[in-house]
Design an enzyme around this catalytic site. Structure first.
Site, PDB file in Angstrom:
ATOM      1  N   ARG A 162     -12.911  -5.037  -9.846  1.00  0.00           N
ATOM      2  CA  ARG A 162     -12.034  -4.509  -9.777  1.00  0.00           C
ATOM      3  C   ARG A 162     -11.082  -4.338 -11.521  1.00  0.00           C
ATOM      4  O   ARG A 162     -11.786  -5.073 -12.527  1.00  0.00           O
ATOM      5  CB  ARG A 162     -10.869  -4.861  -9.038  1.00  0.00           C
ATOM      6  CG  ARG A 162     -10.220  -6.574  -9.719  1.00  0.00           C
ATOM      7  CD  ARG A 162      -8.783  -7.313  -8.315  1.00  0.00           C
ATOM      8  NE  ARG A 162      -8.876  -8.374  -9.134  1.00  0.00           N
ATOM      9  CZ  ARG A 162      -9.010  -8.849  -7.762  1.00  0.00           C
ATOM     10  NH1 ARG A 162     -10.433  -8.688  -7.404  1.00  0.00           N
ATOM     11  NH2 ARG A 162      -9.091 -10.533  -8.007  1.00  0.00           N
ATOM     12  N   ASP A 163     -10.918  -3.359 -12.017  1.00  0.00           N
ATOM     13  CA  ASP A 163      -9.818  -3.009 -12.984  1.00  0.00           C
ATOM     14  C   ASP A 163     -10.681  -2.182 -14.160  1.00  0.00           C
ATOM     15  O   ASP A 163     -11.754  -2.890 -15.277  1.00  0.00           O
ATOM     16  CB  ASP A 163      -9.366  -4.676 -13.660  1.00  0.00           C
ATOM     17  CG  ASP A 163      -8.963  -5.175 -12.931  1.00  0.00           C
ATOM     18  OD1 ASP A 163      -8.063  -4.777 -11.418  1.00  0.00           O
ATOM     19  OD2 ASP A 163      -8.843  -6.217 -12.383  1.00  0.00           O
ATOM     20  N   GLN A 187       1.521  -2.882 -12.607  1.00  0.00           N
ATOM     21  CA  GLN A 187       1.837  -2.750 -11.227  1.00  0.00           C
ATOM     22  C   GLN A 187       3.096  -2.687 -11.143  1.00  0.00           C
ATOM     23  O   GLN A 187       3.794  -3.957 -11.405  1.00  0.00           O
ATOM     24  CB  GLN A 187       0.474  -3.998 -11.162  1.00  0.00           C
ATOM     25  CG  GLN A 187      -1.267  -3.282 -11.237  1.00  0.00           C
ATOM     26  CD  GLN A 187      -1.297  -3.462 -10.487  1.00  0.00           C
ATOM     27  OE1 GLN A 187      -1.483  -3.674  -9.270  1.00  0.00           O
ATOM     28  NE2 GLN A 187      -1.772  -1.863 -10.600  1.00  0.00           N
ATOM     29  N   LEU A 189       6.528  -6.832 -11.611  1.00  0.00           N
ATOM     30  CA  LEU A 189       5.852  -5.955 -11.652  1.00  0.00           C
ATOM     31  C   LEU A 189       4.813  -7.219 -12.046  1.00  0.00           C
ATOM     32  O   LEU A 189       5.005  -8.299 -12.204  1.00  0.00           O
ATOM     33  CB  LEU A 189       6.341  -5.784 -13.718  1.00  0.00           C
ATOM     34  CG  LEU A 189       6.136  -5.285 -14.775  1.00  0.00           C
ATOM     35  CD1 LEU A 189       6.694  -4.519 -15.690  1.00  0.00           C
ATOM     36  CD2 LEU A 189       5.495  -6.751 -14.878  1.00  0.00           C
ATOM     37  N   ASN A 190       3.390  -6.580 -12.477  1.00  0.00           N
ATOM     38  CA  ASN A 190       2.432  -7.232 -13.200  1.00  0.00           C
ATOM     39  C   ASN A 190       1.555  -6.265 -14.599  1.00  0.00           C
ATOM     40  O   ASN A 190       2.290  -5.971 -15.080  1.00  0.00           O
ATOM     41  CB  ASN A 190       1.825  -8.163 -12.076  1.00  0.00           C
ATOM     42  CG  ASN A 190       1.123  -6.978 -11.013  1.00  0.00           C
ATOM     43  OD1 ASN A 190       1.919  -6.403 -10.485  1.00  0.00           O
ATOM     44  ND2 ASN A 190      -0.250  -7.643 -10.720  1.00  0.00           N
ATOM     45  N   ASP A 191       0.182  -5.776 -14.064  1.00  0.00           N
ATOM     46  CA  ASP A 191      -0.127  -5.346 -15.044  1.00  0.00           C
ATOM     47  C   ASP A 191      -0.108  -4.174 -15.952  1.00  0.00           C
ATOM     48  O   ASP A 191       1.123  -3.532 -15.252  1.00  0.00           O
ATOM     49  CB  ASP A 191      -2.014  -5.456 -13.944  1.00  0.00           C
ATOM     50  CG  ASP A 191      -2.632  -6.603 -14.037  1.00  0.00           C
ATOM     51  OD1 ASP A 191      -1.726  -7.784 -13.472  1.00  0.00           O
ATOM     52  OD2 ASP A 191      -3.830  -6.221 -13.135  1.00  0.00           O
ATOM     53  N   TYR A 225      -4.456  -0.884  -7.117  1.00  0.00           N
ATOM     54  CA  TYR A 225      -4.879  -1.964  -8.374  1.00  0.00           C
ATOM     55  C   TYR A 225      -5.303  -1.616 -10.018  1.00  0.00           C
ATOM     56  O   TYR A 225      -5.250  -0.423 -10.066  1.00  0.00           O
ATOM     57  CB  TYR A 225      -5.769  -3.174  -8.126  1.00  0.00           C
ATOM     58  CG  TYR A 225      -4.902  -3.850  -6.759  1.00  0.00           C
ATOM     59  CD1 TYR A 225      -4.483  -3.669  -5.793  1.00  0.00           C
ATOM     60  CD2 TYR A 225      -6.700  -4.474  -6.379  1.00  0.00           C
ATOM     61  CE1 TYR A 225      -4.016  -4.893  -5.513  1.00  0.00           C
ATOM     62  CE2 TYR A 225      -5.550  -5.909  -5.602  1.00  0.00           C
ATOM     63  CZ  TYR A 225      -4.459  -5.921  -5.087  1.00  0.00           C
ATOM     64  OH  TYR A 225      -4.067  -6.796  -4.016  1.00  0.00           O
ATOM     65  N   SER A 226      -5.155  -1.818 -10.696  1.00  0.00           N
ATOM     66  CA  SER A 226      -4.857  -1.231 -12.218  1.00  0.00           C
ATOM     67  C   SER A 226      -6.515  -1.176 -12.079  1.00  0.00           C
ATOM     68  O   SER A 226      -7.796  -0.692 -12.133  1.00  0.00           O
ATOM     69  CB  SER A 226      -5.266  -2.904 -12.774  1.00  0.00           C
ATOM     70  OG  SER A 226      -4.309  -3.905 -12.100  1.00  0.00           O
TER      71      SER A 226
HETATM   72  C1  FRU Z   1      -3.838  -9.078 -12.308  1.00  0.00           C
HETATM   73  C2  FRU Z   1      -4.625  -8.477 -10.615  1.00  0.00           C
HETATM   74  C3  FRU Z   1      -5.973  -7.517 -10.874  1.00  0.00           C
HETATM   75  C4  FRU Z   1      -5.431  -6.203  -9.896  1.00  0.00           C
HETATM   76  C5  FRU Z   1      -3.985  -6.507  -9.544  1.00  0.00           C
HETATM   77  C6  FRU Z   1      -3.564  -6.140  -8.549  1.00  0.00           C
HETATM   78  O1  FRU Z   1      -3.124  -9.038 -12.429  1.00  0.00           O
HETATM   79  O2  FRU Z   1      -4.909  -9.432 -10.225  1.00  0.00           O
HETATM   80  O3  FRU Z   1      -6.979  -7.647 -11.095  1.00  0.00           O
HETATM   81  O4  FRU Z   1      -6.158  -5.228 -10.196  1.00  0.00           O
HETATM   82  O5  FRU Z   1      -3.118  -7.486 -10.626  1.00  0.00           O
HETATM   83  O6  FRU Z   1      -2.049  -6.336  -8.837  1.00  0.00           O
END
Ligand code: FRU
Length: 498
Positions: free
Chosen positions: A168-169, A64, A46-48, A107-108
């Site tokens: 991104r994001d 994520q 898991l991330n963001d 991605y995010s």
């Molecule tokens: C931040 C990031 C975002 C990107 C995502 C990819 O942790 O690098 O910039 O969208 O994670 O998993």
């Protein structure tokens, strides 16, 4: 360490049998570090946090997700839903990498409501045959049947001139009847910034408006995960700058996450702001996102982890979790973060105690546990320094130390158990603007979140102690303190199936 070929990293969840997934799940279910009231990956990494919103009476939250192991491979959005912020139920993947634009990762991004409909804007990550990164911003909406429908082509097809593919994001918000998106970006001179786009309808043209003009022109090589909102009439810009050198006790983690606050002119994009402040002073905090809860309070949830760092659960096939939800307020010139009130729903078995502590270490009875909320009021303090030892045993302890003269709060992970790697130092230090009077501490199987003085400072960290390390102790360097402690066990019943 398991080796991950490119092929394995970019394998699709849809191509793997439910039996294989069940097998992976079985493997991680036996981990001694699984959390109980934090959102964590069902399998994999898991991330963001992504797409946070309160919509039609429900909290929707995604994160994520790479399903197959503790690496940053092909990313999906894994979705949760619930009626409050502590009983969220897993729904499975919601946005999948199934177009040429997001072939190398969804991605995010963020969620927003427009004319009663739910939309998501996210970064589609693509790698060309020569492995060049291509970032576009895609739009998806939930249609009348309740299914996710992507627009077939990106709403923002490339970064503007002068910026690289580190673009991104998108975080979308509405202001003065217009839609805006802030997007993390990198200038061609390899410095980070935030770009603003504008539209009058989510599905119409998104026009590039410019960069948010701050005083931070050479502040890291990339700004990830921007967020913009107002608190008490002030404009707040959150972002995660990468590539900032540490300075004394600041910027100790590999990448930073913080905010600037002031006045943003939406015509010129000029931001008159105070200096950058880190949101969290612990070891593991990154990529937060905010949204409004059902009472229009500004709530923040972050990723309790960092990129480019190995964690003790990696070889168990999973990694990371989200932070607890926090409410952001702006009071007497300060941004404060307090645990969201929904967390009270998890309280069980209240125990209170009132008493003195001194230089002879005192183990508290019946205070022990692996998962609890501990509230400490410091009623009188004549000690030069106080230490609280949590998740303690003969060999282990996670130490919160407060030094009275300097008002420094120190989190020491040296004896916490297994440690992430590589991480600079085993302490994180922050200074309070007034004497420490109160701590609210949330401990889960493998994490600690410490809120100081009504949310003036927060320290968030993963810890990986032995399950037997469950004692709570107090000691001073010299002199005594008079404390009131309230502890609640945190038990997630069958309604809260994280
Ligand atoms: C931040 C990031 C975002 C990107 C995502 C990819 O942790 O690098 O910039 O969208 O994670 O998993």
């Amino acid at each position: 360490m398991e080796q991950w070929s490119r092929e394995k990293r970019y394998q699709k969840f849809e191509d793997v049998s439910p039996e294989t997934m069940a097998e992976l799940k079985k493997q991680i279910d036996v981990s001694a570090f699984r959390q109980t009231y934090h959102i964590q990956p069902q399998t994999g990494l898991l991330n963001d946090p992504n797409g946070l919103i309160y919509f039609n009476g429900q909290y929707l939250l995604s994160h994520q997700w790479f399903p197959f192991g503790a690496v940053h491979g092909l990313k999906y959005w894994f979705h949760y839903k619930g009626e409050n912020l502590v009983h969220l139920k897993p729904q499975g993947p919601i946005i999948k990498p199934d177009t040429p634009y997001d072939s190398h990762g969804v991605y995010s991004g963020s969620a927003f409501e427009f004319e009663g409909q739910l939309y998501y804007m996210y970064t589609a990550n693509q790698r060309t045959a020569s492995w060049q990164r291509k970032s576009t911003q895609m739009l998806a909406k939930i249609n009348e049947q309740g299914d996710l429908e992507k627009l077939t082509t990106p709403v923002i097809a490339m970064p503007p001139k002068g910026y690289t593919q580190h673009f991104r994001d998108p975080k979308v918000f509405q202001k003065n009847d217009r839609l805006y998106a802030v997007i993390g970006a990198q200038r061609e001179n390899r410095t980070g910034t935030v770009l603003v786009y504008e539209a009058d309808h989510p599905e119409s043209t998104w026009t590039f408006k410019g960069e948010i003009q701050t005083d931070l022109n050479a502040f890291g090589f990339m700004w990830e995960c921007p967020d913009y909102f107002q608190l008490n009439g002030k404009d707040v810009l959150l972002f995660c700058p990468q590539g900032i050198e540490s300075e004394e006790n600041r910027y100790q983690n590999i990448y930073q996450s913080g905010y600037i606050i002031g006045t943003l002119d939406f015509d010129t994009l000029h931001f008159e702001h105070e200096s950058f402040v880190e949101l969290d002073n612990g070891f593991d905090f990154y990529a937060p996102q905010t949204f409004l809860d059902e009472s229009k309070r500004r709530v923040l949830i972050g990723w309790m982890g960092l990129p480019d760092t190995q964690y003790p659960t990696d070889n168990e096939g999973w990694a990371h979790c989200l932070t607890l939800p926090r409410i952001l307020t702006y009071e007497s010139g300060k941004l404060k973060q307090k645990p969201h009130m929904d967390l009270r729903k998890l309280r069980h078995n209240k125990e209170t105690a009132l008493g003195y502590a001194n230089k002879f270490i005192k183990q508290l009875h019946p205070y022990e546990g692996e998962r609890y909320e501990l509230n400490i009021d410091i009623l009188e303090n004549e000690a030069s320094a106080i230490e609280f030892h949590l998740r303690a045993s003969k060999n282990e302890a996670t130490v919160i130390r407060y030094e009275t003269a300097t008002r420094r709060v120190i989190l020491d992970r040296f004896d916490s158990g297994q440690l992430p790697y590589p991480v600079e130092d085993t302490v994180r230090i922050t200074e309070l603007s007034s004497d420490l009077e109160q701590l609210r501490i949330f401990v889960d199987t493998s994490s600690i979140e410490i809120f100081c003085n009504d949310g003036e400072k927060v320290l968030t960290s993963r810890i990986f102690p032995n399950p037997q390390s469950n004692k709570i102790k107090v000691v001073t360097d010299s002199g005594q303190v008079y404390l009131k402690m309230t502890k609640y066990d945190i038990i997630v019943d069958e309604n809260g199936a994280h």
